[in-house]
Design an enzyme around this catalytic site. Structure first.
Site, PDB file in Angstrom:
ATOM      1  N   GLN A 108       0.982  -1.840  -0.217  1.00  0.00           N
ATOM      2  CA  GLN A 108      -0.715  -0.301   0.514  1.00  0.00           C
ATOM      3  C   GLN A 108       0.984   1.163  -0.073  1.00  0.00           C
ATOM      4  O   GLN A 108       0.348   2.891  -0.505  1.00  0.00           O
ATOM      5  CB  GLN A 108      -0.248   0.067   1.387  1.00  0.00           C
ATOM      6  CG  GLN A 108      -1.430  -1.116   1.520  1.00  0.00           C
ATOM      7  CD  GLN A 108      -2.755  -1.317   2.564  1.00  0.00           C
ATOM      8  OE1 GLN A 108      -3.242  -0.683   3.140  1.00  0.00           O
ATOM      9  NE2 GLN A 108      -1.901  -2.455   3.467  1.00  0.00           N
ATOM     10  N   HIS A 126      -1.591   1.157  -4.661  1.00  0.00           N
ATOM     11  CA  HIS A 126      -1.788   2.733  -4.258  1.00  0.00           C
ATOM     12  C   HIS A 126      -1.296   3.503  -4.800  1.00  0.00           C
ATOM     13  O   HIS A 126      -0.817   4.942  -5.160  1.00  0.00           O
ATOM     14  CB  HIS A 126      -1.593   3.033  -2.584  1.00  0.00           C
ATOM     15  CG  HIS A 126      -3.094   2.272  -2.405  1.00  0.00           C
ATOM     16  ND1 HIS A 126      -3.499   1.669  -0.049  1.00  0.00           N
ATOM     17  CD2 HIS A 126      -3.472   1.610  -2.396  1.00  0.00           C
ATOM     18  CE1 HIS A 126      -4.008   1.366  -0.505  1.00  0.00           C
ATOM     19  NE2 HIS A 126      -4.914   0.921  -1.517  1.00  0.00           N
ATOM     20  N   CYS A 156       0.696  15.945 -24.509  1.00  0.00           N
ATOM     21  CA  CYS A 156      -1.248  16.802 -24.121  1.00  0.00           C
ATOM     22  C   CYS A 156      -0.875  18.351 -23.971  1.00  0.00           C
ATOM     23  O   CYS A 156      -1.978  19.290 -24.289  1.00  0.00           O
ATOM     24  CB  CYS A 156      -1.895  16.288 -23.999  1.00  0.00           C
ATOM     25  SG  CYS A 156      -2.230  16.334 -22.208  1.00  0.00           S
ATOM     26  N   THR A 194       0.957  -2.855   9.069  1.00  0.00           N
ATOM     27  CA  THR A 194      -0.607  -1.991   8.195  1.00  0.00           C
ATOM     28  C   THR A 194      -1.606  -1.876   9.522  1.00  0.00           C
ATOM     29  O   THR A 194      -1.930  -3.479   9.769  1.00  0.00           O
ATOM     30  CB  THR A 194      -0.960  -2.368   7.089  1.00  0.00           C
ATOM     31  OG1 THR A 194      -1.842  -1.457   5.984  1.00  0.00           O
ATOM     32  CG2 THR A 194      -1.643  -3.862   7.099  1.00  0.00           C
TER      33      THR A 194
HETATM   34  C1  BV8 Z   1     -11.892   2.449  -3.769  1.00  0.00           C
HETATM   35  C2  BV8 Z   1      -1.807   6.776  -1.463  1.00  0.00           C
HETATM   36  C3  BV8 Z   1     -13.128   2.132  -5.557  1.00  0.00           C
HETATM   37  C4  BV8 Z   1      -1.742   8.073  -0.965  1.00  0.00           C
HETATM   38  C5  BV8 Z   1      -4.204   5.481  -0.036  1.00  0.00           C
HETATM   39  C6  BV8 Z   1     -14.808  -0.865   3.017  1.00  0.00           C
HETATM   40  C7  BV8 Z   1     -15.082  -0.873   3.795  1.00  0.00           C
HETATM   41  C8  BV8 Z   1     -15.213   1.156   4.251  1.00  0.00           C
HETATM   42  C9  BV8 Z   1     -14.444   2.395   3.423  1.00  0.00           C
HETATM   43  C10 BV8 Z   1     -14.201   1.705   2.607  1.00  0.00           C
HETATM   44  C11 BV8 Z   1     -14.921   0.485   1.883  1.00  0.00           C
HETATM   45  N1  BV8 Z   1     -14.317   0.444   0.008  1.00  0.00           N
HETATM   46  C12 BV8 Z   1     -13.703   1.435   0.038  1.00  0.00           C
HETATM   47  C13 BV8 Z   1     -14.628   2.158   1.309  1.00  0.00           C
HETATM   48  C14 BV8 Z   1     -13.832   4.269   0.878  1.00  0.00           C
HETATM   49  C15 BV8 Z   1     -11.391   3.845   1.144  1.00  0.00           C
HETATM   50  C16 BV8 Z   1     -11.264   3.693   2.485  1.00  0.00           C
HETATM   51  O1  BV8 Z   1     -11.141   2.204   2.807  1.00  0.00           O
HETATM   52  N2  BV8 Z   1     -11.663   4.376   3.625  1.00  0.00           N
HETATM   53  C17 BV8 Z   1     -10.992   4.225   5.015  1.00  0.00           C
HETATM   54  C18 BV8 Z   1     -10.217   5.093   5.307  1.00  0.00           C
HETATM   55  C19 BV8 Z   1     -12.268   2.832   5.909  1.00  0.00           C
HETATM   56  N3  BV8 Z   1     -11.181   2.630   0.346  1.00  0.00           N
HETATM   57  C20 BV8 Z   1     -10.973   3.949  -0.994  1.00  0.00           C
HETATM   58  O2  BV8 Z   1     -11.345   5.152  -0.963  1.00  0.00           O
HETATM   59  C21 BV8 Z   1     -10.155   3.372  -2.235  1.00  0.00           C
HETATM   60  N4  BV8 Z   1     -11.251   3.241  -3.569  1.00  0.00           N
HETATM   61  O3  BV8 Z   1     -12.045   1.821  -3.306  1.00  0.00           O
HETATM   62  O4  BV8 Z   1     -12.457   3.208  -4.814  1.00  0.00           O
HETATM   63  C22 BV8 Z   1     -14.830   3.308  -4.137  1.00  0.00           C
HETATM   64  C23 BV8 Z   1     -14.816   4.734  -5.597  1.00  0.00           C
HETATM   65  C24 BV8 Z   1     -15.347   4.851  -5.046  1.00  0.00           C
HETATM   66  C25 BV8 Z   1     -16.397   4.810  -2.997  1.00  0.00           C
HETATM   67  C26 BV8 Z   1     -16.589   3.099  -3.100  1.00  0.00           C
HETATM   68  C27 BV8 Z   1     -15.577   2.736  -3.803  1.00  0.00           C
HETATM   69  C28 BV8 Z   1      -8.525   3.891  -2.323  1.00  0.00           C
HETATM   70  C29 BV8 Z   1      -8.181   3.747  -1.423  1.00  0.00           C
HETATM   71  C30 BV8 Z   1      -6.289   4.084  -1.449  1.00  0.00           C
HETATM   72  C31 BV8 Z   1      -6.197   5.546  -0.915  1.00  0.00           C
HETATM   73  N5  BV8 Z   1      -4.663   6.104  -1.177  1.00  0.00           N
HETATM   74  N6  BV8 Z   1      -2.039   5.857  -0.409  1.00  0.00           N
HETATM   75  C32 BV8 Z   1      -1.251   8.092  -0.226  1.00  0.00           C
HETATM   76  O5  BV8 Z   1      -0.580   7.515  -0.013  1.00  0.00           O
HETATM   77  O6  BV8 Z   1      -0.979   8.996   0.017  1.00  0.00           O
HETATM   78  S1  BV8 Z   1      -4.309   5.213   1.553  1.00  0.00           S
HETATM   79  C33 BV8 Z   1      -2.933   5.134   2.404  1.00  0.00           C
HETATM   80  O7  BV8 Z   1      -4.009   4.742   3.830  1.00  0.00           O
HETATM   81  C34 BV8 Z   1      -1.514   4.132   2.279  1.00  0.00           C
HETATM   82  O8  BV8 Z   1      -2.043   3.393   1.088  1.00  0.00           O
HETATM   83  C35 BV8 Z   1      -2.730   2.600   2.813  1.00  0.00           C
HETATM   84  O9  BV8 Z   1      -3.435   1.997   2.377  1.00  0.00           O
HETATM   85  C36 BV8 Z   1      -3.308   3.712   4.119  1.00  0.00           C
HETATM   86  C37 BV8 Z   1      -2.756   4.286   5.670  1.00  0.00           C
HETATM   87  O10 BV8 Z   1      -2.454   2.425   5.976  1.00  0.00           O
HETATM   88  P1  BV8 Z   1      -1.280   1.772   6.786  1.00  0.00           P
HETATM   89  O11 BV8 Z   1      -0.570   1.760   5.599  1.00  0.00           O
HETATM   90  O12 BV8 Z   1      -1.898   0.191   7.146  1.00  0.00           O
HETATM   91  O13 BV8 Z   1      -0.433   2.637   7.902  1.00  0.00           O
HETATM   92  P2  BV8 Z   1      -0.629   3.014   9.482  1.00  0.00           P
HETATM   93  O14 BV8 Z   1      -0.428   4.537   9.777  1.00  0.00           O
HETATM   94  O15 BV8 Z   1      -2.720   3.372   8.985  1.00  0.00           O
HETATM   95  O16 BV8 Z   1      -0.723   1.842   9.916  1.00  0.00           O
HETATM   96  C38 BV8 Z   1       0.686   1.570  10.198  1.00  0.00           C
HETATM   97  C39 BV8 Z   1       0.973   0.101  11.169  1.00  0.00           C
HETATM   98  O17 BV8 Z   1       1.679  -0.200  11.077  1.00  0.00           O
HETATM   99  C40 BV8 Z   1       0.258   0.669  12.257  1.00  0.00           C
HETATM  100  O18 BV8 Z   1      -0.858  -1.001  13.300  1.00  0.00           O
HETATM  101  C41 BV8 Z   1       1.399   0.099  13.134  1.00  0.00           C
HETATM  102  O19 BV8 Z   1       1.212  -0.487  14.653  1.00  0.00           O
HETATM  103  C42 BV8 Z   1       2.201  -0.801  12.642  1.00  0.00           C
HETATM  104  N7  BV8 Z   1       3.475  -0.756  12.380  1.00  0.00           N
HETATM  105  C43 BV8 Z   1       3.951   0.668  12.952  1.00  0.00           C
HETATM  106  N8  BV8 Z   1       5.605   0.470  13.412  1.00  0.00           N
HETATM  107  C44 BV8 Z   1       5.901  -1.631  12.723  1.00  0.00           C
HETATM  108  C45 BV8 Z   1       4.967  -1.290  12.423  1.00  0.00           C
HETATM  109  N9  BV8 Z   1       4.546  -2.967  11.924  1.00  0.00           N
HETATM  110  C46 BV8 Z   1       5.278  -3.247  11.878  1.00  0.00           C
HETATM  111  N10 BV8 Z   1       6.930  -3.269  11.916  1.00  0.00           N
HETATM  112  C47 BV8 Z   1       7.066  -1.116  12.862  1.00  0.00           C
HETATM  113  N11 BV8 Z   1       7.857  -0.952  12.566  1.00  0.00           N
END
Ligand code: BV8
Length: 245
Positions: A108, A126, A156, A194
């Site tokens: 991601q 992503h 373009c 994640t």
């Molecule tokens: C879409 C790119 C069709 C840009 C990103 C179903 C249910 C609910 C909501 C939805 C659903 N389907 C769709 C949605 C809407 C939405 C969504 O999921 N919303 C969420 C907020 C609920 N999804 C979308 O919009 C997707 N598109 O579905 O299109 C559609 C169209 C219209 C309407 C409906 C559907 C597109 C989603 C992609 C968005 N772009 N990134 C950029 O990066 O700038 S998402 C971005 O955020 C990342 O790519 C990643 O996916 C997310 C962040 O999450 P993580 O990577 O997990 O990071 P986070 O900080 O949260 O967690 C870190 C973890 O690591 C923690 O758990 C921590 O404890 C752990 N950690 C920390 N240190 C360590 C560690 N682990 C191991 N070792 C360590 N040292």
């Protein structure tokens, strides 16, 4: 069945790791945390840029309303990444591609650190912060590590936007379909760093589990996915993954 919670590699996982041929790895921001890349959720809906929360500045609405502030945010993030290197988690996963018949790496992350560690065929579901795409003709352009990013489309002349998937945008054509196919075929699925909140990415381990895969989560914290897992390796990916070798 409750997952095994361990900070050492349990025998069952080591045995399956030794025997597996098809493995899928899904990574998130946590795999890059030990390289110095800030994660997201830690900040909840806190402002990440100019008082705007992450999923607002990273949305199609924002690109349409104020593309320049979106570029400021991505230029800032590329600036942070320029000096950062892959960590032991990236390096370990890169070595796994020689070890298994089929190693599928789905990330991601848009930071490009898996590539920098030597991973090939990374499914960047992503997108990548190192590419720009034309708003109208869709042409894609590499953004150099050093130096200026291209302002307009060479094909373009229209404006360029970051070539990443914004919230409520569909994923790159075929990327999720291939990842879902591989998830349905794998014997062992690792979910590394994640929060498993963003969909459809978070559906991949669910698909793997539904098709009989052994599910291992690597994270210092529990996530909504933890109860579905067979084992939770509680700790940092850069410390735990190398212990599997
Ligand atoms: C879409 C790119 C069709 C840009 C990103 C179903 C249910 C609910 C909501 C939805 C659903 N389907 C769709 C949605 C809407 C939405 C969504 O999921 N919303 C969420 C907020 C609920 N999804 C979308 O919009 C997707 N598109 O579905 O299109 C559609 C169209 C219209 C309407 C409906 C559907 C597109 C989603 C992609 C968005 N772009 N990134 C950029 O990066 O700038 S998402 C971005 O955020 C990342 O790519 C990643 O996916 C997310 C962040 O999450 P993580 O990577 O997990 O990071 P986070 O900080 O949260 O967690 C870190 C973890 O690591 C923690 O758990 C921590 O404890 C752990 N950690 C920390 N240190 C360590 C560690 N682990 C191991 N070792 C360590 N040292």
């Amino acid at each position: 069945m409750q997952p095994v919670v361990a900070s050492q590699i349990p025998g069952e996982l080591r045995r399956l790791f030794g025997a597996a041929r098809r493995v899928l790895v899904l990574t998130g921001a946590g795999v890059s945390a030990e390289s110095g890349v800030p994660t997201f959720r830690g900040g909840g809906d806190a402002a990440v840029w100019k008082g705007l929360p992450f999923d607002v500045i990273t949305s199609l609405t924002m690109v349409e309303r104020d593309l320049s502030v979106v570029w400021e945010w991505f230029d800032y993030r590329r600036g942070v990444l320029e000096s950062l290197k892959p960590n032991a988690a990236h390096d370990t996963i890169a070595r796994w591609q020689e070890r298994f018949d089929q190693l599928t790496l789905v990330t991601q992350n848009v930071d490009g650190l898996h590539h920098a560690a030597g991973s090939r065929d990374v499914i960047e579901i992503h997108g990548s912060i190192w590419h720009a795409r034309c708003i109208s003709c869709g042409s894609r352009f590499e953004i150099p590590r050093q130096g200026q990013r291209p302002e307009t489309c060479f094909a373009c002349g229209d404006r360029l936007r970051p070539d990443v998937v914004l919230f409520s945008e569909i994923l790159p054509a075929g990327a999720f379909e291939l990842a879902a196919q591989r998830a349905s075929e794998c014997e062992l699925c690792f979910v590394v760093g994640t929060s498993a909140i963003v969909y459809p990415a978070a559906a991949l381990p669910e698909i793997a589990k539904a098709n009989g895969a052994y599910l291992c989560e690597v994270n210092p914290e529990r996530t909504p996915l933890s109860d579905l897992c067979d084992v939770l390796l509680t700790g940092k990916a850069g410390e735990l993954l190398p212990r599997l070798n």
